[in-house]
Scaffold this motif. Structure first.
Motif, PDB file in Angstrom:
ATOM      1  N   LEU A   1       5.185 -12.892  -3.098  1.00 14.74           N
ATOM      2  CA  LEU A   1       6.583 -12.702  -3.697  1.00 14.74           C
ATOM      3  C   LEU A   1       7.066 -11.635  -2.796  1.00 14.74           C
ATOM      4  CD1 LEU A   1       8.838 -12.886  -5.971  1.00 14.74           C
ATOM      5  CD2 LEU A   1       7.328 -11.359  -7.160  1.00 14.74           C
ATOM      6  N   HIS A   2       7.887 -12.037  -2.082  1.00 13.04           N
ATOM      7  CA  HIS A   2       8.467 -10.948  -0.846  1.00 13.04           C
ATOM      8  C   HIS A   2       9.431  -9.981  -1.677  1.00 13.04           C
ATOM      9  CE1 HIS A   2       9.752 -10.205   3.431  1.00 13.04           C
ATOM     10  NE2 HIS A   2      10.482  -9.306   2.911  1.00 13.04           N
ATOM     11  N   GLY A   3       9.140  -8.715  -1.450  1.00 10.59           N
ATOM     12  CA  GLY A   3       9.869  -7.434  -1.936  1.00 10.59           C
ATOM     13  C   GLY A   3       9.348  -7.168  -3.392  1.00 10.59           C
ATOM     14  N   GLY A   4       8.381  -8.056  -3.909  1.00 13.16           N
ATOM     15  CA  GLY A   4       8.005  -7.482  -5.316  1.00 13.16           C
ATOM     16  C   GLY A   4       6.983  -6.351  -5.225  1.00 13.16           C
ATOM     17  N   HIS A   5       7.100  -5.426  -6.227  1.00 10.33           N
ATOM     18  CA  HIS A   5       6.177  -4.381  -6.294  1.00 10.33           C
ATOM     19  C   HIS A   5       4.796  -5.073  -6.907  1.00 10.33           C
ATOM     20  CE1 HIS A   5       4.993  -0.355  -8.572  1.00 10.33           C
ATOM     21  NE2 HIS A   5       4.687  -0.474  -7.258  1.00 10.33           N
ATOM     22  N   ASN A   6       4.282  -5.409  -6.087  1.00  8.23           N
ATOM     23  CA  ASN A   6       2.862  -6.609  -6.447  1.00  8.23           C
ATOM     24  C   ASN A   6       1.571  -5.638  -6.625  1.00  8.23           C
ATOM     25  OD1 ASN A   6       4.950  -8.551  -6.439  1.00  8.23           O
ATOM     26  ND2 ASN A   6       4.500  -9.101  -4.218  1.00  8.23           N
TER      27      ASN A   6
ATOM     28  N   LEU B   1      -3.997 -17.292 -11.168  1.00 10.29           N
ATOM     29  CA  LEU B   1      -3.073 -16.839 -11.958  1.00 10.29           C
ATOM     30  C   LEU B   1      -2.521 -15.529 -11.497  1.00 10.29           C
ATOM     31  CD1 LEU B   1      -1.091 -17.806 -14.648  1.00 10.29           C
ATOM     32  CD2 LEU B   1      -2.465 -16.427 -15.712  1.00 10.29           C
ATOM     33  N   TYR B   2      -1.147 -15.402 -10.831  1.00 16.60           N
ATOM     34  CA  TYR B   2      -0.748 -14.347 -10.390  1.00 16.60           C
ATOM     35  C   TYR B   2       0.288 -13.451 -11.463  1.00 16.60           C
ATOM     36  CZ  TYR B   2      -1.629 -15.274  -5.386  1.00 16.60           C
ATOM     37  OH  TYR B   2      -2.167 -15.256  -4.168  1.00 16.60           O
ATOM     38  N   ASP B   3      -0.119 -12.408 -11.687  1.00 18.63           N
ATOM     39  CA  ASP B   3       0.624 -11.125 -12.573  1.00 18.63           C
ATOM     40  C   ASP B   3       1.641 -10.489 -11.854  1.00 18.63           C
ATOM     41  OD1 ASP B   3      -0.675 -11.661 -15.298  1.00 18.63           O
ATOM     42  OD2 ASP B   3      -2.529 -11.203 -14.030  1.00 18.63           O
ATOM     43  N   TYR B   4       2.930 -10.694 -12.017  1.00 14.80           N
ATOM     44  CA  TYR B   4       4.125 -10.021 -11.461  1.00 14.80           C
ATOM     45  C   TYR B   4       4.466  -9.091 -12.564  1.00 14.80           C
ATOM     46  CZ  TYR B   4       3.744 -13.600  -7.961  1.00 14.80           C
ATOM     47  OH  TYR B   4       3.249 -14.340  -6.893  1.00 14.80           O
ATOM     48  N   PRO B   5       4.404  -7.521 -12.575  1.00 17.35           N
ATOM     49  CA  PRO B   5       4.886  -6.504 -13.308  1.00 17.35           C
ATOM     50  C   PRO B   5       6.392  -6.525 -13.671  1.00 17.35           C
ATOM     51  CG  PRO B   5       3.179  -5.556 -11.996  1.00 17.35           C
ATOM     52  CD  PRO B   5       3.647  -7.234 -11.347  1.00 17.35           C
ATOM     53  N   ASN B   6       6.884  -6.962 -12.433  1.00 18.08           N
ATOM     54  CA  ASN B   6       8.389  -6.662 -12.327  1.00 18.08           C
ATOM     55  C   ASN B   6       8.984  -5.324 -12.647  1.00 18.08           C
ATOM     56  OD1 ASN B   6       8.909  -9.521 -11.433  1.00 18.08           O
ATOM     57  ND2 ASN B   6       9.194 -10.241 -13.662  1.00 18.08           N
ATOM     58  N   ASP B   7       8.161  -4.451 -12.297  1.00 19.54           N
ATOM     59  CA  ASP B   7       8.459  -2.747 -12.715  1.00 19.54           C
ATOM     60  C   ASP B   7       9.403  -2.280 -11.616  1.00 19.54           C
ATOM     61  OD1 ASP B   7       6.400  -2.819 -10.948  1.00 19.54           O
ATOM     62  OD2 ASP B   7       5.161  -1.418 -11.954  1.00 19.54           O
ATOM     63  N   GLN B   8      10.457  -3.031 -11.287  1.00 15.21           N
ATOM     64  CA  GLN B   8      11.439  -2.274 -10.338  1.00 15.21           C
ATOM     65  C   GLN B   8      12.908  -2.900 -10.562  1.00 15.21           C
ATOM     66  OE1 GLN B   8       9.301  -5.639  -7.539  1.00 15.21           O
ATOM     67  NE2 GLN B   8      11.172  -5.155  -6.640  1.00 15.21           N
TER      68      GLN B   8
ATOM     69  N   LEU C   1       4.337  -4.377  -0.783  1.00 10.87           N
ATOM     70  CA  LEU C   1       4.089  -3.410  -1.869  1.00 10.87           C
ATOM     71  C   LEU C   1       5.276  -2.418  -2.467  1.00 10.87           C
ATOM     72  CD1 LEU C   1       2.626  -1.847  -4.263  1.00 10.87           C
ATOM     73  CD2 LEU C   1       1.620  -0.379  -2.356  1.00 10.87           C
ATOM     74  N   VAL C   2       5.827  -1.708  -1.135  1.00 14.67           N
ATOM     75  CA  VAL C   2       6.682  -0.667  -1.383  1.00 14.67           C
ATOM     76  C   VAL C   2       8.087  -0.884  -0.757  1.00 14.67           C
ATOM     77  CG1 VAL C   2       5.031   1.204  -0.562  1.00 14.67           C
ATOM     78  CG2 VAL C   2       6.350   0.158   1.075  1.00 14.67           C
ATOM     79  N   GLU C   3       8.902  -0.110  -1.302  1.00 15.48           N
ATOM     80  CA  GLU C   3      10.372  -0.212  -0.884  1.00 15.48           C
ATOM     81  C   GLU C   3      10.633   1.091  -0.149  1.00 15.48           C
ATOM     82  OE1 GLU C   3      12.710  -0.678  -4.368  1.00 15.48           O
ATOM     83  OE2 GLU C   3      12.624  -2.853  -4.294  1.00 15.48           O
ATOM     84  N   PHE C   4      11.204   1.044   1.089  1.00 17.04           N
ATOM     85  CA  PHE C   4      11.336   2.230   1.921  1.00 17.04           C
ATOM     86  C   PHE C   4      12.803   2.379   2.193  1.00 17.04           C
ATOM     87  CE2 PHE C   4       9.969  -1.229   4.777  1.00 17.04           C
ATOM     88  CZ  PHE C   4      11.291  -1.170   5.590  1.00 17.04           C
ATOM     89  N   GLN C   5      13.016   3.631   2.613  1.00 17.43           N
ATOM     90  CA  GLN C   5      14.431   4.219   2.979  1.00 17.43           C
ATOM     91  C   GLN C   5      14.391   4.349   4.409  1.00 17.43           C
ATOM     92  OE1 GLN C   5      15.399   6.620  -0.912  1.00 17.43           O
ATOM     93  NE2 GLN C   5      17.128   6.685   0.683  1.00 17.43           N
TER      94      GLN C   5
ATOM     95  N   HIS D   1       7.085   5.631  -0.779  1.00 17.64           N
ATOM     96  CA  HIS D   1       5.888   6.335  -1.902  1.00 17.64           C
ATOM     97  C   HIS D   1       5.009   5.202  -2.271  1.00 17.64           C
ATOM     98  CE1 HIS D   1       4.471   8.860  -4.831  1.00 17.64           C
ATOM     99  NE2 HIS D   1       4.653   7.835  -5.728  1.00 17.64           N
ATOM    100  N   PHE D   2       3.813   5.492  -2.050  1.00 14.28           N
ATOM    101  CA  PHE D   2       2.690   4.418  -2.189  1.00 14.28           C
ATOM    102  C   PHE D   2       2.048   4.510  -3.446  1.00 14.28           C
ATOM    103  CE2 PHE D   2       3.652   4.710   2.085  1.00 14.28           C
ATOM    104  CZ  PHE D   2       3.447   3.226   2.716  1.00 14.28           C
ATOM    105  N   ASP D   3       2.450   3.986  -4.541  1.00 10.59           N
ATOM    106  CA  ASP D   3       1.910   4.221  -5.936  1.00 10.59           C
ATOM    107  C   ASP D   3       0.930   3.160  -6.351  1.00 10.59           C
ATOM    108  OD1 ASP D   3       3.751   2.098  -6.063  1.00 10.59           O
ATOM    109  OD2 ASP D   3       4.745   2.930  -7.711  1.00 10.59           O
ATOM    110  N   ARG D   4       0.524   2.183  -5.616  1.00 14.26           N
ATOM    111  CA  ARG D   4      -0.431   1.231  -6.312  1.00 14.26           C
ATOM    112  C   ARG D   4      -1.688   0.794  -5.228  1.00 14.26           C
ATOM    113  NH1 ARG D   4       2.761  -2.974  -8.980  1.00 14.26           N
ATOM    114  NH2 ARG D   4       2.461  -1.634 -10.958  1.00 14.26           N
ATOM    115  N   ALA D   5      -2.666   1.052  -5.930  1.00 19.12           N
ATOM    116  CA  ALA D   5      -4.068   1.083  -4.972  1.00 19.12           C
ATOM    117  C   ALA D   5      -4.438  -0.331  -4.718  1.00 19.12           C
ATOM    118  CB  ALA D   5      -5.274   1.837  -5.907  1.00 19.12           C
ATOM    119  N   GLY D   6      -4.733  -0.442  -3.336  1.00 20.12           N
ATOM    120  CA  GLY D   6      -5.176  -1.857  -3.094  1.00 20.12           C
ATOM    121  C   GLY D   6      -5.066  -2.080  -1.619  1.00 20.12           C
ATOM    122  N   GLU D   7      -5.586  -3.491  -1.298  1.00 17.78           N
ATOM    123  CA  GLU D   7      -5.140  -3.855   0.206  1.00 17.78           C
ATOM    124  C   GLU D   7      -3.777  -4.537   0.053  1.00 17.78           C
ATOM    125  OE1 GLU D   7      -7.267  -6.319   3.891  1.00 17.78           O
ATOM    126  OE2 GLU D   7      -8.337  -5.964   1.995  1.00 17.78           O
TER     127      GLU D   7
END
Length: 615
Positions: free
Chosen positions: A129-134, A161-168, A515-519, A581-587
């Protein structure tokens, strides 16, 4: 090495109808009503608007997405999702065990199942899911692949089964296959689709009459493809294969006296047939009013430079990759005069949301034009907005070629039309989170390089633009790194970082961070020690001697490069500064989104960690 087949005959583009077939709309799935989705990757035959010499439709074998009891299409269904309303998706690989639709070069670094093999017709896939805060385990990492019916899985595979929080915030997102070394093949076969994430801010703008109603919005997925004379997808890979769009063959793209593997990967792919929502040169009837266009570039290598052929059409930019801008920006003023710079650069994977006003084009046929490169890489832009080129080179624009006119809008002379009140400077997102003033916890200098593989073919890579260390604390020199090299970008969760990405190659690259959105903070030219463009200071592998580079002249930032981004293009011998801003742990991964580059080593992992001793 495979024996090269007879060179195919390509589709005669002169016989193909243009601007007569209606623009198709992919099926819509409302994830608010069905938060648990099952989407299958399947094979089908689809009409893409192509005809034979007698004018009869030619069906094309494609891969696409569909629900288990619904049709399969390319592009796949448009998913309507809601911000802060999670959804779950079971992505199922239901492709036939019959191998790929397009030729595979298995000499590059790619997903290689050992039990359900490529030779036996199995196909590894994984959806991003491209652009998703996954979440990392649901991000569609390149080695999280699975073959048909999950018979075999890759080393990064974590869940079916993929979980997408959609928290954006609301944004135009998309989904596509992301398997290591095969993304260009699978996306090129049709495994792409759009996600429209909606939120209360966007809904309020529609309710207030600022933005057009969602029912009149037009999702437009742009792709370039090539076809054989019988209407089948075509990817040049053997020496005698003709290159789409002009003269020459694959042999012209390979090193002299090439003795490497066949079929062979090529540096880039440029098709000669524009598809919009899976239809060649479509048309769309509109009224003399404002429409919201969700534009996505889902092509392999092609940069589009978009404008309308009728300068009475006004276009206002309201959103980029990550959603609404703080304020609307006029990018085409509709004054009836085509002026330099009235255009949008849409790099591979870029999305823009445009409010287009056809009010002053009533009764006109308005063409969406592409004035980007015809069948060559994008280098960048000159200060006046024209296409930049390499030293002593000329760039042929797509104008006048089969890729110069993408689709047509037939504007009614009167009658009902969507109304909206967005103007230049209209406030869109008063809660826009501006990172441009954030004090970064760390600044990294990263590089884009072009090297050669063992067969003398170009191989683009990411790497370090300064000496650093890897995840184990080992020193890593300035220069390119492969996918399997130890991680060098280890980030503490909660950190804000600035990445300065320097491009030491001769072409532009769209860089995507998962993961991230940047400016975007800045664009700059790169200065080299000898004061030139790097000529004498750059070794054959693209590394400046001794890291002899520095920031040069500041370059302008276009409106489409502002706001929240997840993909940004870096021009030849230029750099960009981005902050995230990197707010979710993982690879996670970052990579060039020219799919032919991503597949051939221009991708790297990065890690976000809670371990203070590791970051």
């Amino acid at each position: 090495m495979q024996t090269a087949p007879d060179a195919p005959v390509l589709l005669d583009l002169a016989t193909q109808p243009r601007f007569v077939h209606p623009l198709p709309m992919p099926p819509v799935i409302d994830a608010a009503a069905t938060p648990y989705l099952v989407l299958q990757m399947r094979q089908s035959e689809q009409w893409l608007g192509l005809v034979d010499e007698a004018g009869k439709p030619l069906l094309t074998t494609v891969w696409g997405f569909g629900t288990p009891d619904g049709p399969v299409t390319t592009p796949g269904p448009t998913i309507l999702a809601r911000s802060d309303q999670p959804m779950q998706v079971l992505w199922e690989n239901a492709l036939p065990v019959a191998g790929h639709l397009l030729p595979i070069d298995d000499s590059i670094h790619m997903a290689m199942p050992t039990e359900t093999t490529l030779e036996d017709g199995y196909v590894p896939t994984v959806v991003h899911l491209h652009g998703g805060h996954n979440l990392s385990e649901s991000d569609g990492l390149p080695e999280a692949w699975f073959t048909q019916d999950f018979a075999e899985t890759g080393r990064q595979f974590a869940t079916e089964l993929y979980d997408y929080p959609n928290d954006q915030p609301a944004a135009t997102l998309w989904y596509h296959d992301h398997v290591l070394g095969l993304t260009r093949i699978h996306a090129g076969s049709g495994l792409v689709g759009m996600v429209l994430l909606q939120d209360a801010t966007e809904a309020a703008l529609v309710q207030a009459g600022v933005l057009p109603e969602a029912e009149t919005a037009l999702p437009l997925i742009l792709q370039d493809r090539a076809f054989t004379a019988d209407g089948q997808l075509y990817l040049p890979a053997f020496p005698d294969d003709p290159m789409p769009g002009g003269e020459g063959t694959v042999a012209d793209e390979l090193p002299p006296d090439y003795a490497g593997p066949l079929p062979s990967v090529l540096p880039e792919f440029f098709g000669d047939v524009p598809l919009v929502n899976g239809m060649a040169w479509p048309m769309q009837a509109v009224g003399p009013g404002q429409y919201l266009l969700h534009l996505l570039n889902a092509s392999d290598s092609r940069f589009y430079v978009l404008r309308f052929d009728d300068p009475s059409v006004k276009a206002m930019l309201v959103g980029t990759d990550g959603g609404l801008l703080p304020k609307a920006v006029t990018v085409m003023d509709g004054d009836g005069v085509q002026q330099a710079g009235e255009q949008i650069v849409l790099a591979p994977a870029d999305r823009v949301d445009l409010v287009v006003d056809f009010s002053h084009a009533a009764g006109h046929a308005v063409t969406l034009e592409n004035v980007g490169p015809a069948f060559a890489p994008f280098v960048g832009l000159n200060p006046d907005g024209s296409l930049a080129s390499g030293e002593g080179e000329e760039i042929e624009t797509a104008t006048g070629t089969s890729m110069g006119a993408l689709m047509r809008f037939d504007v009614a002379s009167c009658g009902p039309a969507p109304a909206a009140s967005v103007e230049d400077g209209t406030v869109l997102d008063p809660h826009f989170a501006d990172l441009s003033q954030a004090l970064p916890d760390r600044i990294r200098q990263l590089g884009l390089f072009e090297t050669e593989d063992d067969f003398g073919r170009p191989m683009p890579q990411l790497g370090l633009a300064e000496a650093g260390t890897d995840i184990g604390g080992n020193p890593v020199p300035f220069g390119p790194l492969g996918w399997d090299a130890p991680v060098t970008e280890v980030i503490h969760r909660g950190a804000t970082e600035m990445w300065r990405i320097a491009n030491f190659t001769d072409d532009a690259h769209p860089v995507h961070l998962h993961l991230v959105e940047f400016q975007l903070l800045a664009r700059n030219a790169i200065d080299f020690a000898d004061g030139g463009d790097g000529g004498d200071d750059v070794q054959p592998d693209g590394i400046p001697d001794g890291g002899a580079w520095s920031l040069g002249e500041a370059l302008p930032i276009a409106p489409e490069d502002t706001g929240r981004q997840d993909t940004i293009w870096v021009g030849a011998h230029q750099s960009v500064d981005i902050v995230a801003h990197f707010d979710r742990a993982g690879e996670f991964v970052w990579h060039c989104h020219i799919l032919s580059h991503e597949d051939n080593e221009m991708m790297r992992p990065y890690v976000v960690t809670d371990d203070p001793w590791q970051a």
